[in-house]
Every structure is written in C-alpha cells, then in structure tokens.
Design a protein around this motif. Sequence first.
Motif, PDB file in Angstrom:
ATOM      1  N   ILE A 269       0.821  -1.221   0.000  1.00 39.12           N
ATOM      2  CA  ILE A 269       0.000   0.000   0.000  1.00 39.12           C
ATOM      3  C   ILE A 269       0.857   1.275   0.000  1.00 39.12           C
ATOM      4  O   ILE A 269       0.325   2.378   0.030  1.00 39.12           O
ATOM      5  N   GLY A 270       2.178   1.114  -0.023  1.00 43.71           N
ATOM      6  CA  GLY A 270       3.059   2.257  -0.178  1.00 43.71           C
ATOM      7  C   GLY A 270       3.522   2.920   1.097  1.00 43.71           C
ATOM      8  O   GLY A 270       4.151   3.971   1.053  1.00 43.71           O
ATOM      9  N   VAL A 271       3.210   2.355   2.257  1.00 37.20           N
ATOM     10  CA  VAL A 271       3.652   2.949   3.518  1.00 37.20           C
ATOM     11  C   VAL A 271       5.150   2.718   3.711  1.00 37.20           C
ATOM     12  O   VAL A 271       5.874   3.615   4.141  1.00 37.20           O
ATOM     13  N   ILE A 272       5.594   1.511   3.410  1.00 35.12           N
ATOM     14  CA  ILE A 272       7.029   1.187   3.457  1.00 35.12           C
ATOM     15  C   ILE A 272       7.525   1.134   2.023  1.00 35.12           C
ATOM     16  O   ILE A 272       6.955   0.438   1.174  1.00 35.12           O
ATOM     17  N   HIS A 273       8.582   1.864   1.756  1.00 31.61           N
ATOM     18  CA  HIS A 273       9.136   1.897   0.407  1.00 31.61           C
ATOM     19  C   HIS A 273      10.262   0.877   0.286  1.00 31.61           C
ATOM     20  O   HIS A 273      11.046   0.692   1.227  1.00 31.61           O
ATOM     21  N   PRO A 274      10.332   0.199  -0.854  1.00 30.50           N
ATOM     22  CA  PRO A 274      11.444  -0.741  -1.048  1.00 30.50           C
ATOM     23  C   PRO A 274      12.772  -0.001  -0.897  1.00 30.50           C
ATOM     24  O   PRO A 274      12.897   1.160  -1.251  1.00 30.50           O
ATOM     25  N   GLY A 275      13.723  -0.671  -0.379  1.00 27.28           N
ATOM     26  CA  GLY A 275      15.020  -0.056  -0.125  1.00 27.28           C
ATOM     27  C   GLY A 275      15.321  -0.080   1.358  1.00 27.28           C
ATOM     28  O   GLY A 275      15.108  -1.080   2.034  1.00 27.28           O
TER      29      GLY A 275
ATOM     30  N   LEU B 246      14.982  -2.154   7.034  1.00 29.42           N
ATOM     31  CA  LEU B 246      14.760  -1.903   8.462  1.00 29.42           C
ATOM     32  C   LEU B 246      13.573  -2.708   8.983  1.00 29.42           C
ATOM     33  O   LEU B 246      13.599  -3.203  10.112  1.00 29.42           O
ATOM     34  N   ALA B 247      12.537  -2.852   8.179  1.00 34.93           N
ATOM     35  CA  ALA B 247      11.389  -3.666   8.588  1.00 34.93           C
ATOM     36  C   ALA B 247      11.798  -5.134   8.714  1.00 34.93           C
ATOM     37  O   ALA B 247      11.383  -5.828   9.652  1.00 34.93           O
ATOM     38  N   ARG B 248      12.629  -5.609   7.789  1.00 35.82           N
ATOM     39  CA  ARG B 248      13.119  -6.996   7.877  1.00 35.82           C
ATOM     40  C   ARG B 248      13.990  -7.171   9.107  1.00 35.82           C
ATOM     41  O   ARG B 248      13.979  -8.229   9.742  1.00 35.82           O
TER      42      ARG B 248
ATOM     43  N   VAL C  48      10.495 -15.143   6.798  1.00 38.22           N
ATOM     44  CA  VAL C  48      10.192 -15.899   8.017  1.00 38.22           C
ATOM     45  C   VAL C  48      11.312 -16.896   8.326  1.00 38.22           C
ATOM     46  O   VAL C  48      11.687 -17.074   9.481  1.00 38.22           O
ATOM     47  N   LEU C  49      11.873 -17.522   7.304  1.00 40.87           N
ATOM     48  CA  LEU C  49      12.862 -18.586   7.524  1.00 40.87           C
ATOM     49  C   LEU C  49      14.298 -18.105   7.602  1.00 40.87           C
ATOM     50  O   LEU C  49      15.168 -18.856   8.040  1.00 40.87           O
ATOM     51  N   GLU C  50      14.593 -16.891   7.169  1.00 45.67           N
ATOM     52  CA  GLU C  50      15.979 -16.451   7.136  1.00 45.67           C
ATOM     53  C   GLU C  50      16.465 -16.031   8.519  1.00 45.67           C
ATOM     54  O   GLU C  50      15.697 -15.861   9.455  1.00 45.67           O
ATOM     55  N   GLY C  51      17.776 -15.848   8.600  1.00 46.42           N
ATOM     56  CA  GLY C  51      18.401 -15.411   9.842  1.00 46.42           C
ATOM     57  C   GLY C  51      18.555 -13.905   9.852  1.00 46.42           C
ATOM     58  O   GLY C  51      17.740 -13.178   9.300  1.00 46.42           O
ATOM     59  N   VAL C  52      19.631 -13.453  10.425  1.00 42.50           N
ATOM     60  CA  VAL C  52      19.855 -12.019  10.571  1.00 42.50           C
ATOM     61  C   VAL C  52      20.456 -11.404   9.308  1.00 42.50           C
ATOM     62  O   VAL C  52      20.369 -10.212   9.091  1.00 42.50           O
ATOM     63  N   ARG C  53      21.023 -12.239   8.454  1.00 39.42           N
ATOM     64  CA  ARG C  53      21.589 -11.695   7.203  1.00 39.42           C
ATOM     65  C   ARG C  53      20.470 -11.149   6.340  1.00 39.42           C
ATOM     66  O   ARG C  53      19.756 -11.871   5.686  1.00 39.42           O
ATOM     67  N   VAL C  54      20.294  -9.854   6.349  1.00 42.87           N
ATOM     68  CA  VAL C  54      19.198  -9.246   5.595  1.00 42.87           C
ATOM     69  C   VAL C  54      19.706  -8.676   4.309  1.00 42.87           C
ATOM     70  O   VAL C  54      20.806  -8.320   4.140  1.00 42.87           O
TER      71      VAL C  54
END
Length: 159
Positions: free
Chosen positions: A79-85, A90-92, A153-159
């Motif tokens: 919906i455009g609240v969080i922009h890719p990048g 930061l959300a991840r 959901v399955l990944e670790g801290v490496r974002v």
Amino acid sequence: MSYAIADDPVETSLRRYASRPMVAIYALIVAGSWLAWPWFAFNSFALGSATKRRELTLLAISILGSIALAWGMFELVAIGVIHPGTQLLLARLGVATFKIVLACQIASLQRDAVQVHIYDGAAIEFHLPVFHVGNAIAMLVLTTFSDPLIRVVLEGVRV
C-alpha cells in the motif's frame, strides 16, 4: 525415600543429543530460523526440560509472530507505507530482532536444564557439525522458496 524437584529435568533417551541453547541462537543468526526452531524444539525434548511447555509456547509465538510481522511488512509495502530499499531492510531487521528476542528467552529457559545435566555429569555438546552443515546449506534452503514472505520468516539475521 526419593523425592522430585519441580524444576528438575526428567531423564530422556535423547539426553546424549542435547546441546547448549546458545548453539541454536547462533544457528538462528547465521543459518536462519528454519534450522533454529526445530533445534530448540528438539533440545527441549532431549533435555527433558521442566519448562518444556513454556519453551514450546514461546517457539509457537516466534513462528506465528514472524509470519504475522512479515505479512504485515509486505502489506505495508503493497500500500506504499514502506518503500522498497532502506525502509524495507529496516522492517526486515525488525522481524529478525523479534525472532532473536524470543530465541534468547527460550535459551534462558533451557539454560537451567543444561546446567543440571552438566552437574549430573552429562556431556552437553555444541554440535558444531550440524551448525556448519546448516550454515553451508542455508542459501540452498532459502532459495528453494520463491515467496518472499516465506524467505523472510525462515531467514536469519543476514538481511
């Protein structure tokens, strides 16, 4: 005459496969929750932990909460609240932090059972071969899923 202490872990046939809970936290950070969550659950049974019910409840909260946070994150992107990048990264990171906080709570519950086993003379191993194999195949496991929600959901801290 024998007595039982409420917090005392019960003897299990899986005791020799128990590991220190910090190894599961390392697995979460490096390989991902796909390795850490089953590790925590198995360790709970292997240790015969008196707090097994609380540990498994926290594990369920971690799984369901990670799914809910990741889903919410992608809905906010849609919906455009969080922009890719940067905002998405930061959300991840927020999802990863949630998983680590709950993993630390589970580890603190398992720590007491580990200490009792060590006091009783049991050898509690680090099981580094499982950790290294999990780390080596982490990318293979994560890339088998094309859905970004499942990967977050399955990944670790490496974002």
